[in-house]
Every structure is written in C-alpha cells, then in structure tokens.
Design a protein around this motif. Structure first.
Motif, mmCIF file in Angstrom:
data_model
loop_
_atom_site.group_PDB
_atom_site.id
_atom_site.type_symbol
_atom_site.label_atom_id
_atom_site.label_comp_id
_atom_site.label_asym_id
_atom_site.label_seq_id
_atom_site.Cartn_x
_atom_site.Cartn_y
_atom_site.Cartn_z
ATOM 1 N N VAL A 136 16.065 3.965 -3.572
ATOM 2 C CA VAL A 136 15.440 4.906 -2.633
ATOM 3 C C VAL A 136 14.009 4.476 -2.329
ATOM 4 C CG1 VAL A 136 14.750 7.295 -2.276
ATOM 5 C CG2 VAL A 136 16.890 6.788 -3.427
ATOM 6 N N VAL A 137 13.288 4.059 -3.359
ATOM 7 C CA VAL A 137 11.901 3.623 -3.140
ATOM 8 C C VAL A 137 11.878 2.433 -2.183
ATOM 9 C CG1 VAL A 137 9.887 2.590 -4.237
ATOM 10 C CG2 VAL A 137 11.042 4.504 -5.331
ATOM 11 N N SER A 138 12.763 1.462 -2.414
ATOM 12 C CA SER A 138 12.785 0.280 -1.549
ATOM 13 C C SER A 138 13.154 0.659 -0.115
ATOM 14 C CB SER A 138 13.796 -0.745 -2.068
ATOM 15 O OG SER A 138 13.499 -1.083 -3.388
ATOM 16 N N VAL A 139 14.171 1.499 0.012
ATOM 17 C CA VAL A 139 14.605 1.911 1.361
ATOM 18 C C VAL A 139 13.472 2.606 2.102
ATOM 19 C CG1 VAL A 139 16.082 3.553 2.578
ATOM 20 C CG2 VAL A 139 17.076 2.021 0.905
ATOM 21 N N CYS A 140 12.803 3.523 1.413
ATOM 22 C CA CYS A 140 11.726 4.271 2.071
ATOM 23 C C CYS A 140 10.600 3.338 2.499
ATOM 24 C CB CYS A 140 11.163 5.350 1.143
ATOM 25 S SG CYS A 140 12.292 6.710 0.932
ATOM 26 N N THR A 141 10.256 2.388 1.639
ATOM 27 C CA THR A 141 9.176 1.462 1.988
ATOM 28 C C THR A 141 9.569 0.603 3.189
ATOM 29 O OG1 THR A 141 8.691 1.395 -0.361
ATOM 30 C CG2 THR A 141 7.603 -0.233 1.020
ATOM 31 N N VAL A 142 10.792 0.090 3.156
ATOM 32 C CA VAL A 142 11.281 -0.701 4.291
ATOM 33 C C VAL A 142 11.232 0.134 5.568
ATOM 34 C CG1 VAL A 142 13.384 -1.683 5.292
ATOM 35 C CG2 VAL A 142 12.727 -2.280 2.973
ATOM 36 N N MET A 143 11.662 1.377 5.460
ATOM 37 C CA MET A 143 11.701 2.253 6.625
ATOM 38 C C MET A 143 10.290 2.474 7.174
ATOM 39 S SD MET A 143 13.315 6.018 6.709
ATOM 40 C CE MET A 143 11.782 6.850 6.401
ATOM 41 N N LEU A 144 9.358 2.767 6.301
ATOM 42 C CA LEU A 144 7.995 3.060 6.748
ATOM 43 C C LEU A 144 7.361 1.870 7.448
ATOM 44 C CD1 LEU A 144 6.511 5.138 3.821
ATOM 45 C CD2 LEU A 144 6.768 5.844 6.187
ATOM 46 N N CYS A 145 7.725 0.661 7.023
ATOM 47 C CA CYS A 145 7.094 -0.510 7.615
ATOM 48 C C CYS A 145 7.821 -0.992 8.857
ATOM 49 C CB CYS A 145 7.012 -1.639 6.596
ATOM 50 S SG CYS A 145 5.918 -1.241 5.247
ATOM 51 N N SER A 146 9.131 -0.729 8.962
ATOM 52 C CA SER A 146 9.875 -1.290 10.086
ATOM 53 C C SER A 146 10.036 -0.292 11.221
ATOM 54 C CB SER A 146 11.243 -1.790 9.632
ATOM 55 O OG SER A 146 12.057 -0.706 9.278
ATOM 56 N N LEU A 147 9.436 0.875 11.060
ATOM 57 C CA LEU A 147 9.529 1.914 12.079
ATOM 58 C C LEU A 147 8.771 1.528 13.345
ATOM 59 C CD1 LEU A 147 10.704 4.831 11.804
ATOM 60 C CD2 LEU A 147 8.415 5.576 11.232
ATOM 61 N N TRP A 148 7.606 0.929 13.170
ATOM 62 C CA TRP A 148 6.610 0.872 14.248
ATOM 63 C C TRP A 148 6.962 -0.034 15.424
ATOM 64 C CZ3 TRP A 148 4.580 5.106 13.004
ATOM 65 C CH2 TRP A 148 4.463 5.455 11.651
ATOM 66 N N PRO A 149 7.432 -1.259 15.195
ATOM 67 C CA PRO A 149 7.740 -2.075 16.381
ATOM 68 C C PRO A 149 8.786 -1.438 17.292
ATOM 69 C CG PRO A 149 7.692 -3.428 14.420
ATOM 70 C CD PRO A 149 7.626 -2.014 13.961
ATOM 71 N N THR A 150 9.833 -0.851 16.693
ATOM 72 C CA THR A 150 10.857 -0.205 17.514
ATOM 73 C C THR A 150 10.267 0.984 18.258
ATOM 74 O OG1 THR A 150 12.513 -0.834 15.891
ATOM 75 C CG2 THR A 150 13.160 0.811 17.481
ATOM 76 N N ALA B 187 0.828 -1.205 0.000
ATOM 77 C CA ALA B 187 0.000 0.000 0.000
ATOM 78 C C ALA B 187 0.860 1.251 0.000
ATOM 79 C CB ALA B 187 -0.922 -0.004 1.204
ATOM 80 N N TRP B 188 2.010 1.199 0.682
ATOM 81 C CA TRP B 188 2.890 2.364 0.723
ATOM 82 C C TRP B 188 3.563 2.600 -0.624
ATOM 83 C CZ3 TRP B 188 2.389 5.803 4.187
ATOM 84 C CH2 TRP B 188 2.191 5.504 5.537
ATOM 85 N N LEU B 189 3.870 1.487 -1.304
ATOM 86 C CA LEU B 189 4.769 1.554 -2.443
ATOM 87 C C LEU B 189 4.372 2.551 -3.528
ATOM 88 C CD1 LEU B 189 7.410 -0.106 -2.656
ATOM 89 C CD2 LEU B 189 6.304 -1.217 -4.573
ATOM 90 N N PRO B 190 3.106 2.541 -3.976
ATOM 91 C CA PRO B 190 2.750 3.510 -5.028
ATOM 92 C C PRO B 190 2.961 4.948 -4.574
ATOM 93 C CG PRO B 190 1.015 1.881 -4.711
ATOM 94 C CD PRO B 190 2.000 1.655 -3.630
ATOM 95 N N LEU B 191 2.598 5.229 -3.329
ATOM 96 C CA LEU B 191 2.776 6.594 -2.822
ATOM 97 C C LEU B 191 4.259 6.969 -2.788
ATOM 98 C CD1 LEU B 191 0.255 6.567 0.160
ATOM 99 C CD2 LEU B 191 -0.025 7.584 -2.104
ATOM 100 N N VAL B 192 5.049 6.050 -2.237
ATOM 101 C CA VAL B 192 6.481 6.324 -2.140
ATOM 102 C C VAL B 192 7.077 6.517 -3.531
ATOM 103 C CG1 VAL B 192 8.705 5.385 -1.417
ATOM 104 C CG2 VAL B 192 6.723 5.109 0.045
ATOM 105 N N THR B 193 6.683 5.641 -4.463
ATOM 106 C CA THR B 193 7.218 5.729 -5.824
ATOM 107 C C THR B 193 6.903 7.092 -6.439
ATOM 108 O OG1 THR B 193 6.722 3.406 -6.018
ATOM 109 C CG2 THR B 193 7.321 4.543 -8.039
ATOM 110 N N LEU B 194 5.651 7.525 -6.284
ATOM 111 C CA LEU B 194 5.251 8.799 -6.875
ATOM 112 C C LEU B 194 6.024 9.952 -6.255
ATOM 113 C CD1 LEU B 194 1.432 8.373 -7.382
ATOM 114 C CD2 LEU B 194 3.214 8.682 -9.102
ATOM 115 N N ILE B 195 6.159 9.916 -4.928
ATOM 116 C CA ILE B 195 6.864 11.010 -4.246
ATOM 117 C C ILE B 195 8.332 11.031 -4.662
ATOM 118 C CG2 ILE B 195 7.675 11.833 -2.005
ATOM 119 C CD1 ILE B 195 4.994 10.837 -0.874
ATOM 120 N N VAL B 196 8.949 9.844 -4.661
ATOM 121 C CA VAL B 196 10.378 9.786 -4.999
ATOM 122 C C VAL B 196 10.613 10.249 -6.432
ATOM 123 C CG1 VAL B 196 12.315 8.221 -5.395
ATOM 124 C CG2 VAL B 196 10.978 8.036 -3.304
#
Lengths: 328, 281
Positions: A192-206, A168-177
């Motif tokens: 950059v797109v992959s990094v941002c998506t990974v970051m957005l999803c792995s932020l929350w548990p920490t 769900a994040w990916l299209p948004l991130v792709t467009l922004i990037v």
C-alpha cells in the motif's frame, strides 16, 4: 469483394514482398545491434578498471552468469513448490484411503521470493498505482481543462506538487498508512505504501496534459458543438475527449515512466518485495555476486520500463483516431 | 418573393478594451426575404464574419438585434446552420458520421434509424459525396471536405444557411464546381442563404443582393447592390454579359475606389514616419 484484393491487404503484401522493405529492416536491426555492441564493449572495458570493496566491478560475462543463476534459483524454487504439493496430495490420498470421512487440511506453499516473483510484484505494484493515478487524473484533468477558473485554482497546486520527490512523500505516506487499520484485502502494508507513493508521483503529468488537451479544443469545433446544440455530456464525449486523446496519452506515457522510476525507490525504502527490494537486499548482502546481481536487476528494470512504454504506445495507437500522429 | 424573413435592426457590437469600448460594427440594417441569396463583401477586418456570427448566435450583439421568423436570435441553433470557412468536420468521425451527428441532434429522437440513414445519404448525395461515406476527413480533398460541411449544414434543414467564405480555401476549379453545386441546391431547396466572400465574381454570380461593407472600425453597410440576372445562371454565358460586367464593375469600384484599403495603409505609414521624425526632433 474478393478479400485478396482488399487494398489494406495488398498494401501489406507489397510492403513485405518489396526488397526495399527488407533492406530497411536489415539496416535498422544492424544499427540497433551496433549500439548494443558498443555498450557491451564499453561496459567490459570500464569494469576491468574499477575496483570496489566487493572485488572487481562485474562485466557483461559475470552479469550473464548471474542471470542464469537467477533462472536456476527460480526453477529450483518451482520444483520445491511442485514437490510440496505432490507430497500434500499423497498425504491426502493416504488419509482418504484410511478414512473416507477424514478432514483434509490443505496448506499453501510459502514460496521464498525469487527474482521473477519480485518482478511480478513490482509490475503489480506499479500498475495498481498507475491505474489509480489515472482514474483520478483524467476526470479531474477534464474538469480543470473545461473551466479556465478551475484551471487557475488548480494550476499553482499542480506546479507545487509535481516536482516533489518520491523520497519526500514516503515518510508521510508510511506514517499515514500505518495509522490506518488495513484489512487484508488491501494486501500488505509495504504494498500500500509503494502504491500510494507511485500514485502521488505519477498523477501530475496525466493531470496537466489532460487539462491542457481539453482546454485546447479548436474554436471551430467548439462552434460546431454550439450550432448543433450538443448537450454537455455529448459535447464532452463527441468533441472534447477525442480532441484531447493525443494529449491524454502523452500524459499517461510520461506518468507511467515516472511511476516505474518512483516504484524502485519506493520499494527500496518501504521493503515491498519487488525489484527495488531485490537491489537493496543485494546491496546489504554484500557477497561477491551481489554487484553482478544488481547489474542484472538494473538492466531488467530498464527493459521492463521500455516494454511498459511500448505497451502504452500500442494502446495509444489503438485508441487514437489519428493513426499518423503516433510514431515513437 | 414573400415578406421579410430575417431581419437585422441597428445591429452593433463593441468590445471593452483598456482604452474604452472599441466599436467594431454599428448600425447594420438588413432585411432578407425567404429564399433570398445575400452575400456580404468587404475588405478583411471589416466585420463581415462578425455579422454572420451574430446571426448564427455565436456572438451577442451589444446594440440592436436579429429577428428570424418573429423570434429574436439569442443563441446558436440548428435552424441557422453554419458552413465554416475551414470545413470544421470532426476529424475522428467519418464523412457519414459527421453528417449523422447533425441529423441525430436535429431530429431529437423523432426519426427512426432508417429515416436517419436515408436522410444522411440523401444529403451527401446532394453534394455528390455518396462515394466516400466511410472516409475520414483527412482522407479526402479540401473541396470534398467543404462539400461534406455543406451537406452537414443542409441536413439540419435550416431556415437560413450561413456560409463564412465557404470556398475561400479552395483552388479556382474546385471553387467554380462547388459554386455551381450550391446554385443548383439552393434552387432546389429555396433556402435563405447569407454568404461571406472576398471574391467579386462569386458574389455577382451567386447573389440576389450584394451587401458591401465599409472598412472598420465602426464598420457598417456601405451600399446594397441588387443583382437582377435571370436564373439559372451560367458562368460561361455571363462572362460576356454586359449587365453581369456592369454589376462586377459596381462592386469593384466600391471596394477599390470608395473603400480603398491600400490608401489606409499608406496614410498610416506616413503617420508613423511623421511621429518618428517628431520624436527624433
């Protein structure tokens, strides 16, 4: 003090010299092996029953063959690269012999991505995303954990964003990037797109675990801090952070696990030249070897995820003050 | 002894609840002289710890106030060191580092490194813990942890030492040992001590005065008993001492005759029974 009589050392010696220790090790490795054996057997039996449009589903033997094939391809590529640079060197030497003032042009070798270079790309991408996420999540989590008001403000947001799928994040991130002009220092767009998506999803548990860990410092220790009149910064460094370290690491391990899972999906869609793209390309390729290659990639993805978690565990053991707390 | 050092005047505390304010403590008046050892005794939930926490500055009194050396107590501070019930050492620091933290914090950069080291070691020596400087709290026994807790408090050179059931979680032998140590240290340093206890023997053995609290809510001081036994005191000699036993008897009779907690529970149960029968009728 005689170093040979150091208690830690003698304990270590005892551990290794006792038959009980070796018996335990033997038992453990036998159990691990039997689990693997059962898996390979089941795979073999199941694969012979499955017919796909690309032929029969590959068993362990075909996957192993493809693995050595992938290793061969990697070695061949390495050789080509070596040969390329050798040729270049010879050319330069010849040019210098003819004219010592000759201007030399060195060209980098344009390597075709091999399976192993793709693994490296994946690891780079996931670690970049994970480190960025942690750099945001830990400080923010500490702030949220320190103030119950901030916790009330952020908790609904965290709960809202936590379950969002990377797809769900990916299209948004792709467009922004793609709307932002990136300098080459950032690497390729797909990275950059992959990094941002990974970051957005792995932020929350920490973020969540850090906040909870910080907010759960025992009242007694908070009282100690008050009686000693520790400054805000010392309070944070001496009381709060060590107390929250176990929870922070729980969060980090969860985050890294999620980051690795998200990465594969992100790479498939963003076409970042990593393992996800490898799987996707093989799927699109549809040759008779493709399924075996995908099987190899799936296993490697699992192994690397496991290795990343072990690395995190080792780091946790090193950092955590309570050596008994971390076991698995 | 000198004039009043620590003064509690009309101290009270109430907590806002949905049913209106709940008065936990009221009209606590107590004057403590320099170097005096005062124990607070009473049944659980009578607000002993609350009194101590108000003196420590961890709670704010809603009525009255506390004055130490002509200054009102409004926040925690190193001149009122607290020994907590469950030691409260930082588990990630060694014995030495735990005490060092308090010393560094209190010296505020005025002591040199060597002075800090000497002072930490001196205080750990005082509680006989010099052999375990580099141990973590989880590597030493409960009694040892409590010793370190006391050393940490003493290292702050407090004017008042506040102890919240310091030996409550220890076995009888360790407790006796630590009580002896405490008497020895207090005789040496002449620190003012305010200690909460459940233990009648401990109160009589250690104190100059025993403050007996009534049961809550709205707990207050019931009686104050002056223990006029010569120091140094020895538990074995005192065991047969008629005046020692007389003091014990007075505390026991306050706790079990004048402030019976058991009766309270009995009457509550009866009330419940009554309301049940009424409801069914």
């Amino acid at each position: 003090m005689n170093i040979l009589k150091h208690p830690a050392l003698s304990q270590w010696q005892n551990q290794f010299s006792s038959t009980l220790f070796w018996r335990k090790q033997l038992k453990q490795s036998l159990l691990t092996l039997s689990g693997l054996l059962v898996f390979v057997l089941c795979w073999q039996l199941a694969s012979s029953q499955i017919q796909t449009s690309l032929g029969q589903f590959p068993g362990p033997a075909q996957a192993a063959a493809q693995w050595s094939q992938l290793v061969d391809e990697y070695q061949a590529e390495k050789q080509r690269e070596g040969a390329f640079y050798l040729r270049q060197q010879e050319r330069h030497a010849a040019a210098l012999a003819e004219d010592p003032t000759a201007e030399l042009t060195s060209l980098p070798y344009r390597a075709r991505p091999t399976f192993f270079s793709q693994i490296l790309t994946s690891l780079q991408t996931v670690l970049t995303g994970f480190v960025l996420a942690s750099l945001i999540a830990i400080p923010l989590g500490i702030l949220i954990g320190l103030s119950s008001n901030l916790y009330q403000v952020f908790n609904p947001l965290i709960q809202l964003f936590k379950p969002i799928s990377p797809l769900a994040w990916l299209p948004l991130v792709t467009l922004i990037v793609s709307s932002v002009d990136l300098s080459s220092a950032w690497g390729s767009r797909s990275f950059v797109v992959s990094v941002c998506t990974v970051m957005l999803c792995s932020l929350w548990p920490t973020l969540l675990n850090t906040a909870v860990g910080v907010s759960q410092v025992p009242q007694d220790l908070l009282n100690v801090s008050k009686v000693l009149r520790l400054s805000w910064w010392r309070h944070l460094r001496i009381i709060v952070l060590p107390s929250a370290v176990p929870m922070i690491f729980t969060g980090l391990r969860l985050s890294l696990g999620i980051a690795w899972m998200v990465l594969i999906a992100a790479e498939m869609l963003a076409q970042n030249p990593g393992l996800g793209k490898f799987v996707w390309d093989e799927f699109q390729n549809g040759s008779s070897d493709s399924l075996s290659r995908i099987c190899v990639a799936v296993l490697v993805i699992g192994l690397l995820g496991f290795a990343l978690d072990r690395l995190m565990l080792m780091l946790q053991r090193k950092v955590n003050w309570d050596k008994t707390a971390v076991s698995r | 002894m000198q004039k009043t050092h620590l003064e509690l005047t009309q101290v009270g505390i109430s907590f806002p609840t949905e049913k209106g304010p709940f008065v936990a403590l009221q009209n606590v008046n107590l004057h403590i002289k320099k170097g005096e050892f005062v124990s607070l005794i009473g049944h659980s939930g009578c607000g002993k710890s609350t009194v101590l926490n108000i003196v420590a500055g961890l709670h704010q009194a809603t009525a009255g106030g506390v004055i130490l050396n002509h200054k009102e107590v409004t926040e925690p501070g190193p001149e009122r060191a607290v020994v907590f019930q469950n030691h409260s050492l930082l588990p990630w620091l060694t014995v030495y580092q735990n005490v060092e933290l308090a010393v560094k914090q209190q010296s505020d950069g005025k002591k040199t490194k060597a002075e800090i080291r000497d002072w930490v070691e001196h205080n750990l020596e005082l509680v006989h813990m010099s052999h375990a400087l580099d141990k973590r709290p989880n590597e030493i026994s409960g009694g040892m942890k409590q010793r370190v807790g006391i050393a940490r408090a003493l290292a702050m050179q407090p004017e008042v030492l506040l102890m919240d059931e310091p030996f409550g979680a220890l076995d009888a032998l360790t407790r006796a040992h630590l009580q002896d140590s405490l008497m020895e240290i207090q005789a040496q340093l002449n620190t003012t001590v305010m200690m909460i206890t459940h233990d009648v023997d401990e109160a009589v053995l250690l104190s100059d005065r025993i403050v007996m609290m009534t049961n809550g809510p709205a707990a207050t001081i019931g009686e104050i008993l002056t223990v006029d036994l010569p120091r140094p005191r020895h538990r074995l000699q005192l065991a047969d001492d008629p005046s020692y036993n007389h003091y014990r008897h007075q505390v026991l009779s306050f706790l079990y005759e004048k402030q019976r907690k058991v009766e309270d529970l009995g009457s509550k149960r009866a009330e419940k029974q009554q309301s049940k029968t009424q409801a069914s009728a």
